[in-house]
Design an enzyme around this catalytic site. Structure first.
Site, PDB file in Angstrom:
ATOM      1  N   HIS A 183      35.246  30.773  64.227  1.00  0.00           N
ATOM      2  CA  HIS A 183      35.922  30.007  63.171  1.00  0.00           C
ATOM      3  C   HIS A 183      36.151  30.878  61.939  1.00  0.00           C
ATOM      4  O   HIS A 183      35.580  31.955  61.818  1.00  0.00           O
ATOM      5  CB  HIS A 183      35.057  28.813  62.758  1.00  0.00           C
ATOM      6  CG  HIS A 183      34.837  27.828  63.868  1.00  0.00           C
ATOM      7  ND1 HIS A 183      33.976  26.764  63.750  1.00  0.00           N
ATOM      8  CD2 HIS A 183      35.363  27.749  65.112  1.00  0.00           C
ATOM      9  CE1 HIS A 183      33.986  26.075  64.874  1.00  0.00           C
ATOM     10  NE2 HIS A 183      34.812  26.650  65.718  1.00  0.00           N
TER      11      HIS A 183
ATOM     12  N   ASP B 193      41.271  23.851  68.683  1.00  0.00           N
ATOM     13  CA  ASP B 193      40.122  24.730  68.446  1.00  0.00           C
ATOM     14  C   ASP B 193      39.869  25.664  69.626  1.00  0.00           C
ATOM     15  O   ASP B 193      39.645  26.860  69.441  1.00  0.00           O
ATOM     16  CB  ASP B 193      38.888  23.856  68.188  1.00  0.00           C
ATOM     17  CG  ASP B 193      37.609  24.654  68.076  1.00  0.00           C
ATOM     18  OD1 ASP B 193      37.494  25.450  67.126  1.00  0.00           O
ATOM     19  OD2 ASP B 193      36.726  24.483  68.935  1.00  0.00           O
TER      20      ASP B 193
ATOM     21  N   HIS C 184      39.686  29.662  69.783  1.00  0.00           N
ATOM     22  CA  HIS C 184      38.573  30.465  70.307  1.00  0.00           C
ATOM     23  C   HIS C 184      39.077  31.444  71.368  1.00  0.00           C
ATOM     24  O   HIS C 184      38.621  32.582  71.434  1.00  0.00           O
ATOM     25  CB  HIS C 184      37.503  29.569  70.930  1.00  0.00           C
ATOM     26  CG  HIS C 184      36.646  28.863  69.925  1.00  0.00           C
ATOM     27  ND1 HIS C 184      35.727  29.521  69.154  1.00  0.00           N
ATOM     28  CD2 HIS C 184      36.575  27.558  69.569  1.00  0.00           C
ATOM     29  CE1 HIS C 184      35.115  28.649  68.354  1.00  0.00           C
ATOM     30  NE2 HIS C 184      35.624  27.446  68.584  1.00  0.00           N
TER      31      HIS C 184
ATOM     32  N   GLU D 180      40.958  12.728  68.061  1.00  0.00           N
ATOM     33  CA  GLU D 180      40.839  14.171  67.845  1.00  0.00           C
ATOM     34  C   GLU D 180      41.736  14.977  68.780  1.00  0.00           C
ATOM     35  O   GLU D 180      41.697  14.801  69.998  1.00  0.00           O
ATOM     36  CB  GLU D 180      39.388  14.622  68.058  1.00  0.00           C
ATOM     37  CG  GLU D 180      39.201  16.104  67.728  1.00  0.00           C
ATOM     38  CD  GLU D 180      37.847  16.667  68.157  1.00  0.00           C
ATOM     39  OE1 GLU D 180      37.332  17.516  67.435  1.00  0.00           O
ATOM     40  OE2 GLU D 180      37.322  16.261  69.211  1.00  0.00           O
TER      41      GLU D 180
ATOM     42  N   SER E 142      31.906  22.789  64.088  1.00  0.00           N
ATOM     43  CA  SER E 142      32.476  21.440  64.171  1.00  0.00           C
ATOM     44  C   SER E 142      31.442  20.361  63.873  1.00  0.00           C
ATOM     45  O   SER E 142      31.799  19.277  63.418  1.00  0.00           O
ATOM     46  CB  SER E 142      33.055  21.191  65.561  1.00  0.00           C
ATOM     47  OG  SER E 142      34.127  22.049  65.793  1.00  0.00           O
TER      48      SER E 142
ATOM     49  N   ASP F  89      41.016  19.628  65.393  1.00  0.00           N
ATOM     50  CA  ASP F  89      39.888  20.574  65.382  1.00  0.00           C
ATOM     51  C   ASP F  89      40.406  22.011  65.435  1.00  0.00           C
ATOM     52  O   ASP F  89      41.125  22.392  66.351  1.00  0.00           O
ATOM     53  CB  ASP F  89      38.971  20.300  66.579  1.00  0.00           C
ATOM     54  CG  ASP F  89      37.586  20.897  66.376  1.00  0.00           C
ATOM     55  OD1 ASP F  89      37.491  22.089  66.026  1.00  0.00           O
ATOM     56  OD2 ASP F  89      36.595  20.177  66.578  1.00  0.00           O
TER      57      ASP F  89
ATOM     58  N   ASP G 168      30.984  16.042  72.699  1.00  0.00           N
ATOM     59  CA  ASP G 168      31.133  17.246  71.873  1.00  0.00           C
ATOM     60  C   ASP G 168      30.978  16.867  70.386  1.00  0.00           C
ATOM     61  O   ASP G 168      30.988  15.689  70.020  1.00  0.00           O
ATOM     62  CB  ASP G 168      32.493  17.892  72.140  1.00  0.00           C
ATOM     63  CG  ASP G 168      32.549  19.320  71.603  1.00  0.00           C
ATOM     64  OD1 ASP G 168      31.506  19.984  71.544  1.00  0.00           O
ATOM     65  OD2 ASP G 168      33.655  19.766  71.233  1.00  0.00           O
TER      66      ASP G 168
ATOM     67  N   ASP H 174      38.540  20.200  60.710  1.00  0.00           N
ATOM     68  CA  ASP H 174      37.180  20.497  60.272  1.00  0.00           C
ATOM     69  C   ASP H 174      37.058  21.932  59.770  1.00  0.00           C
ATOM     70  O   ASP H 174      36.204  22.249  58.952  1.00  0.00           O
ATOM     71  CB  ASP H 174      36.183  20.212  61.395  1.00  0.00           C
ATOM     72  CG  ASP H 174      36.613  20.796  62.735  1.00  0.00           C
ATOM     73  OD1 ASP H 174      37.734  21.352  62.843  1.00  0.00           O
ATOM     74  OD2 ASP H 174      35.827  20.688  63.695  1.00  0.00           O
ATOM     75  N   HIS H 175      37.956  22.811  60.255  1.00  0.00           N
ATOM     76  CA  HIS H 175      37.939  24.237  59.900  1.00  0.00           C
ATOM     77  C   HIS H 175      39.106  24.883  60.621  1.00  0.00           C
ATOM     78  O   HIS H 175      39.745  24.245  61.458  1.00  0.00           O
ATOM     79  CB  HIS H 175      36.638  24.908  60.379  1.00  0.00           C
ATOM     80  CG  HIS H 175      36.388  24.652  61.836  1.00  0.00           C
ATOM     81  ND1 HIS H 175      37.071  25.327  62.824  1.00  0.00           N
ATOM     82  CD2 HIS H 175      35.625  23.731  62.465  1.00  0.00           C
ATOM     83  CE1 HIS H 175      36.709  24.846  63.999  1.00  0.00           C
ATOM     84  NE2 HIS H 175      35.840  23.860  63.819  1.00  0.00           N
TER      85      HIS H 175
HETATM   86 ZN   LIG Z   1      35.756  22.298  65.058  1.00  0.00          ZN
HETATM   87 ZN   LIG Z   2      35.388  25.686  67.438  1.00  0.00          ZN
END
Ligand SMILES: [Zn+2]
Ligand SMILES: [Zn+2]
Ligand SMILES: *[C@@H]1O[C@H](CO)[C@@H](O)[C@H](O)[C@H]1NC(C)=O
Ligand SMILES: *[C@@H]1O[C@H](CO)[C@@H](O)[C@H](O)[C@H]1NC(C)=O
Length: 609
Positions: free
Chosen positions: A508, A353, A357, A348, A154, A106, A205, A396-397
């Site tokens: 993101h 991620d 952030h 995951e 996400s 992620d 999540d 996912d990104h």
């Molecule tokens: Zn994500």
């Molecule tokens: Zn995120």
């Protein structure tokens, strides 16, 4: 098909350019310069016309053939001749008993890899060609936009994987019209596969939620927990769950709960047959999966399992992603030893991620290395297990707009970044922040500003982050933080600046992300550049399961709501209120001067990942 249409896409050009091109093409056909040709009509003129007509006919023929060929080759991809017969049949469908492991990193973008690779080489004294395991398994890239934005969250990202369909940011396996879409995990379960989820964040999540539940908004985590343990239109669809997020399973009368109601979801899980483990000791008693009994619910943290950079020193409390992955693989493999079908497991690396952030490069490189070890553990499993299988991994990104460079001053920068700055940090900004909170709540409560600064300087910056040269402005920003700039952000920024690592956002970004696989043969349809929904389609194709059938089943159950799960009225009450339905779910918003306005109140700092 990723390449569809490229052959026939017209090249846009202006009228001026068009006439220039026509003249150039004439000149090419006749071998003569265009100027002065008016004087020589007659045979040469008609020869030109003939050649031109022939060129037009030939072009039309080529286009017709290309369309016919593209049309024919669209749906069933041709299997390359060298593929192993046991996994993909001649009709492009896989055959035989098989397992599928899908890994999600992620928020991991291309720069996360560059940073981690160089960091590891620096710390372990490795040569420049010593790369990550992931690097050796790169097969393609994925485009990540959602139905509602060029920058996905996400939830929409995981819906693309689980349903193989685009939806809006915030959607948990529901479509832009707020109806549910069947997921590959649900379809696998109905087809007789065993299923599992392993994560380092909350099991409620967005990413894990999208495989085994449906909600109009990712924030409906209480409902997601209920669905995951079997209060679901299809009944229990999960055989194994491991990760954090215990707080959504505990009644709000219990300590550590974050539920809005007093329901005990652990109890619901037990009634649905789940064996519950909730500590390192109980995890260790699973004996690497040998002694695990399915269905299994493992909740090892109230919310997130700590970042790997912090977990290392709390190994007696929390299992690692690699340990959970190995245990899950063993348990699922044993449970399917005598069955016709294998298993589907989603693993995951959730908190790559979160480090993005937080703009925390030290935390991030340790998260990526932990993910790399888990990836490697899955490869080991596939090598040793007698059932054939494939591992596919992607993100996912990207998160943070991470950059392996940073200009700190107006003067032109040097070309470099310093991995040793990351290596000096033994903890994350998040850890430093919680240590500061604890200090402020206890011994620091009555301390002078100067004493606080001394504590931060020596007991946090020097001890945990390896920073020995804080400026007074930095110490001020930590001790007297601005409302929207938490000390955690300041800590991470201090490391990033010193390492000369750049970030463009706390959210993101829209860059393409990498696709990895255990072998390019096993996952050959994902070689090259793909839409994220094609990754989802691959998962269903590899398992040969019918996701559309599940969608139909879920949509037939529009009025299903035996548990009175949500307050919304009408169809699909169990998906919760489609709040924000005035916000477009199936098209992009347009620019309306937002670069100026961003009130503190709507700063989603750390909110939605
Ligand atoms: Zn994500
Ligand atoms: Zn995120
Ligand atoms: C963490 O603890 C487990 C057992 O509880 C052990 O097997 C493992 O080696 C430990 N890892 C580290 C890095 O100490
Ligand atoms: C379609 O789904 C139903 C349950 O929803 C299941 O019983 C049936 O076997 C499925 N059919 C196929 C072809 O997957």
């Amino acid at each position: 098909m990723a390449q569809e249409g490229t052959l026939l896409t017209p090249q846009p050009y202006t009228d001026d350019q068009a006439s220039m091109r026509a003249e150039e093409e004439d000149a090419l056909l006749t071998g003569e310069r265009t100027r002065g040709r008016e004087e020589r009509r007659g045979w040469a003129f008609w020869r030109q016309i003939g050649l031109f007509a022939w060129a037009v006919i030939a072009t039309i023929l080529v286009i017709v053939l290309a369309v016919v060929y593209q049309h024919e080759s669209h749906r069933v991809p041709k299997v390359p001749a060298h593929l192993p017969k046991d996994s993909w049949g001649p009709d492009g469908k896989p055959t035989g008993k098989r397992n599928l492991i899908f890994m999600v990193s992620d928020g991991m973008g291309p720069t996360s890899l560059s940073l981690t690779r160089s960091f590891r080489q620096h710390v372990e004294g490795l040569p420049i060609d010593d790369i990550l395991v992931l690097d050796q398994h790169l097969i393609g890239t994925s485009r990540t936009r959602s139905s509602s934005s060029l920058v996905t969250d996400s939830a929409a990202g995981a819906t693309a994987f689980s349903c193989g369909l685009k939806s809006y940011n915030g959607a948990i396996s529901v479509l832009p019209d707020h109806s549910p879409c069947g997921t590959v995990l649900e379809a696998a379960k109905l087809a007789g596969y065993k299923t599992g989820l392993v994560v380092t964040t909350r099991l409620t999540d967005a990413t894990p939620a999208c495989f085994a539940s449906h909600a109009n908004l990712r924030q409906y985590e209480d409902s997601i927990a209920e669905q995951e343990v079997g209060e679901h239109p299809l009944g229990r669809v999960l055989d194994l769950m491991m990760g954090g997020g215990r707080c959504h399973f505990l009644p709000n009368s219990a300590e550590g709960s974050c539920r809005g109601d007093n329901r005990d979801i652990i109890d619901v899980a037990a009634k649905n047959g789940f064996n519950y483990v909730n500590s390192r000791a109980q995890f260790d008693a699973l004996n690497g999966g040998v002694d695990a009994k399915l269905p299994l619910l493992g909740l090892f943290a109230d919310k997130d399992i700590p970042y790997e950079i912090d977990r290392r020193s709390q190994n007696e409390t929390y299992p690692s992603l690699e340990e959970m992955a190995r245990t899950a693989l063993k348990a699922l493999s044993d449970a399917t030893r005598d069955s016709e079908q294998g298993f589907f497991l989603m693993i995951e690396g959730s908190r790559i991620d979160h480090a993005g952030h937080g703009n925390d490069p030290a935390a991030q490189v340790h998260e990526v290395m932990a993910y790399d070890r888990a990836f490697s553990a899955v490869l080991d499993f596939l090598e040793e297990d007698s059932t054939p299988g494939v591992l596919v991994g992607t993100s996912d990104h990207e998160t943070g707009g991470l950059s392996a460079a940073r200009q700190l001053h107006t003067s032109y920068p040097d070309y470099l970044w310093y991995p040793e700055v990351l290596a000096k940090a033994s903890h994350s900004g998040e850890y430093a922040d919680s240590k500061l909170r604890e200090y402020n709540a206890q011994s620091g409560k009555d301390a002078s500003t100067n004493d606080k600064k001394e504590y931060v300087r020596y007991s946090i910056l020097e001890k945990d982050l390896g920073i020995t040269d804080p400026t007074d402005a930095e110490l001020d920003a930590i001790v007297n933080p601005q409302p929207d700039i938490s000390p955690a952000y300041v800590f991470a920024d201090m490391i990033s600046r010193r390492a000369q690592v750049g970030w463009s956002t706390h959210g993101h970004s829209g860059v393409d992300v990498n696709i990895y696989a255990s072998s390019s043969k096993g996952a050959w349809p994902l070689a090259g550049n793909h839409e994220n929904t094609e990754v989802g389609n691959f998962l269903a194709d590899y398992l040969d399961v019918d996701v559309a059938n599940v969608t139909k089943h879920l949509q037939d159950a529009a009025s299903w709501n035996p548990f009175g799960m949500r307050s919304a009225d009408g169809d699909y009450a169990w998906l919760g209120d489609p709040v924000g339905s005035d916000v477009g779910t199936d098209s992009l918003d347009t620019y309306h001067g937002d670069f100026r306005k961003r009130s503190l109140a709507e700063c989603g700092c750390g909110g939605v990942h």
